[in-house]
Design an enzyme around this catalytic site. Structure first.
Site, PDB file in Angstrom:
ATOM      1  N   TYR A  95     -12.382  -1.497  -3.862  1.00 53.04           N
ATOM      2  CA  TYR A  95     -12.916  -1.728  -2.516  1.00 53.04           C
ATOM      3  C   TYR A  95     -14.439  -1.642  -2.465  1.00 53.04           C
ATOM      4  CZ  TYR A  95      -8.344  -1.903  -0.260  1.00 53.04           C
ATOM      5  OH  TYR A  95      -7.085  -2.274   0.158  1.00 53.04           O
ATOM      6  N   ASN A 151      -2.080   0.320   6.598  1.00 51.10           N
ATOM      7  CA  ASN A 151      -1.553  -0.915   7.193  1.00 51.10           C
ATOM      8  C   ASN A 151      -0.670  -1.731   6.242  1.00 51.10           C
ATOM      9  OD1 ASN A 151      -3.576  -1.830   5.562  1.00 51.10           O
ATOM     10  ND2 ASN A 151      -4.729  -2.894   7.149  1.00 51.10           N
ATOM     11  N   LYS A 158       0.820  -1.215   0.000  1.00 51.77           N
ATOM     12  CA  LYS A 158       0.000   0.000   0.000  1.00 51.77           C
ATOM     13  C   LYS A 158       0.859   1.272   0.000  1.00 51.77           C
ATOM     14  CE  LYS A 158      -4.009  -2.206   2.173  1.00 51.77           C
ATOM     15  NZ  LYS A 158      -5.021  -2.101   3.264  1.00 51.77           N
ATOM     16  N   HIS A 192      -2.131  -5.407   1.456  1.00 50.78           N
ATOM     17  CA  HIS A 192      -3.427  -6.070   1.268  1.00 50.78           C
ATOM     18  C   HIS A 192      -3.196  -7.552   1.055  1.00 50.78           C
ATOM     19  CE1 HIS A 192      -7.459  -6.825  -0.408  1.00 50.78           C
ATOM     20  NE2 HIS A 192      -6.848  -7.564  -1.318  1.00 50.78           N
ATOM     21  N   GLU A 226      -8.885 -14.178  -7.335  1.00 50.35           N
ATOM     22  CA  GLU A 226      -9.053 -14.225  -8.786  1.00 50.35           C
ATOM     23  C   GLU A 226      -9.561 -12.872  -9.313  1.00 50.35           C
ATOM     24  OE1 GLU A 226      -8.574 -17.092 -10.584  1.00 50.35           O
ATOM     25  OE2 GLU A 226      -9.332 -16.369 -12.505  1.00 50.35           O
TER      26      GLU A 226
HETATM   27  N1  UDP Z   1      -9.676  -0.266   7.226  1.00 52.41           N
HETATM   28  C1  UDP Z   1      -9.777   0.963   7.866  1.00 52.41           C
HETATM   29  N2  UDP Z   1     -10.427   1.016   9.077  1.00 52.41           N
HETATM   30  C2  UDP Z   1     -11.001  -0.082   9.652  1.00 52.41           C
HETATM   31  C3  UDP Z   1     -10.892  -1.313   8.990  1.00 52.41           C
HETATM   32  C4  UDP Z   1     -10.221  -1.378   7.774  1.00 52.41           C
HETATM   33  O1  UDP Z   1      -9.285   1.962   7.372  1.00 52.41           O
HETATM   34  O2  UDP Z   1     -11.582   0.036  10.749  1.00 52.41           O
HETATM   35  C5  UDP Z   1      -8.982  -0.342   5.925  1.00 52.41           C
HETATM   36  C6  UDP Z   1      -7.622  -1.032   6.048  1.00 52.41           C
HETATM   37  O3  UDP Z   1      -6.721  -0.419   5.121  1.00 52.41           O
HETATM   38  C7  UDP Z   1      -7.970  -2.454   5.620  1.00 52.41           C
HETATM   39  C8  UDP Z   1      -8.992  -2.190   4.504  1.00 52.41           C
HETATM   40  O4  UDP Z   1      -9.756  -1.103   4.992  1.00 52.41           O
HETATM   41  O5  UDP Z   1      -6.825  -3.169   5.190  1.00 52.41           O
HETATM   42  C9  UDP Z   1      -9.913  -3.359   4.209  1.00 52.41           C
HETATM   43  O6  UDP Z   1     -10.538  -3.783   5.403  1.00 52.41           O
HETATM   44  P1  UDP Z   1     -10.665  -5.333   5.772  1.00 52.41           P
HETATM   45  O7  UDP Z   1     -11.599  -5.435   6.932  1.00 52.41           O
HETATM   46  O8  UDP Z   1     -10.987  -6.102   4.547  1.00 52.41           O
HETATM   47  O9  UDP Z   1      -9.208  -5.701   6.315  1.00 52.41           O
HETATM   48  P2  UDP Z   1      -8.061  -6.616   5.671  1.00 52.41           P
HETATM   49  O10 UDP Z   1      -8.736  -7.725   4.916  1.00 52.41           O
HETATM   50  O11 UDP Z   1      -7.235  -5.717   4.777  1.00 52.41           O
HETATM   51  O12 UDP Z   1      -7.259  -7.113   6.837  1.00 52.41           O
HETATM   52 MG    MG Z   2     -10.189  -7.679   3.430  1.00 54.40          MG
END
Ligand code: UDP
Ligand code: MG
Length: 139
Positions: free
Chosen positions: A51, A114, A11, A117, A126
């Protein structure tokens, strides 16, 4: 062999901080083969498409802004049990909760920025891989 592949992207925060090399090294040392890889940048609109599944979540707007704030490094990765093993390698979404030694524990700045991804299922791996790469970019 979709079941042995996952999709990732380093990221904007981690790319900007110069962690692309260190993170790629960890990925390869964990036994993943890089099938496709490039450096690119998303527009806010494309980040929104990527997203789409999070559209109703409160952080969606900020997430799209952040994901389009700088270059990213998407990759398709191959390994036995790729999706699950890769989620283990990156650690929990919130770096404060990520297990020690995981990519997010080492490189993530916050729950939103974070570092990386990782796809959450074979089906999404996919779809996400197809979002970034054509068949001529996979080796
Ligand atoms: N995210 C955020 N705040 C939250 C949860 C998620 O900004 O409270 C962002 C973070 O960058 C995360 C992405 O949204 O990686 C997608 O969220 P997901 O719950 O799918 O987490 P991941 O699968 O990436 O662990
Ligand atoms: Mg996710």
């Amino acid at each position: 062999m979709a079941t042995n592949r996952t999709f990732t992207m380093i990221k904007p925060d981690a790319v900007a901080a110069g962690h692309t090399g260190a993170i790629s090294k960890m990925i390869e040392e964990a036994g993943f083969r890089i099938v496709a890889m490039k450096k690119t940048k998303l527009s806010a609109e494309l980040a929104g498409q990527f997203y789409e599944i999070h559209k109703e979540r409160p952080f969606y707007g900020e997430l799209c802004k952040y994901m389009s704030s700088g270059p990213i490094v998407p990759m398709i990765l191959e390994k036995e049990n790729a999706v699950e093993d890769f989620r283990k390698l990156i650690g929990a979404t919130d770096p404060k909760k990520a297990a020690p030694g995981t990519i997010r524990a080492l490189f993530a700045k916050s729950i939103d920025a974070n570092a990386i991804h990782g796809s959450d299922s074979d089906a999404n791996a996919e779809i996400e891989g197809n979002f970034f790469f054509s068949q001529f970019e996979r080796y």
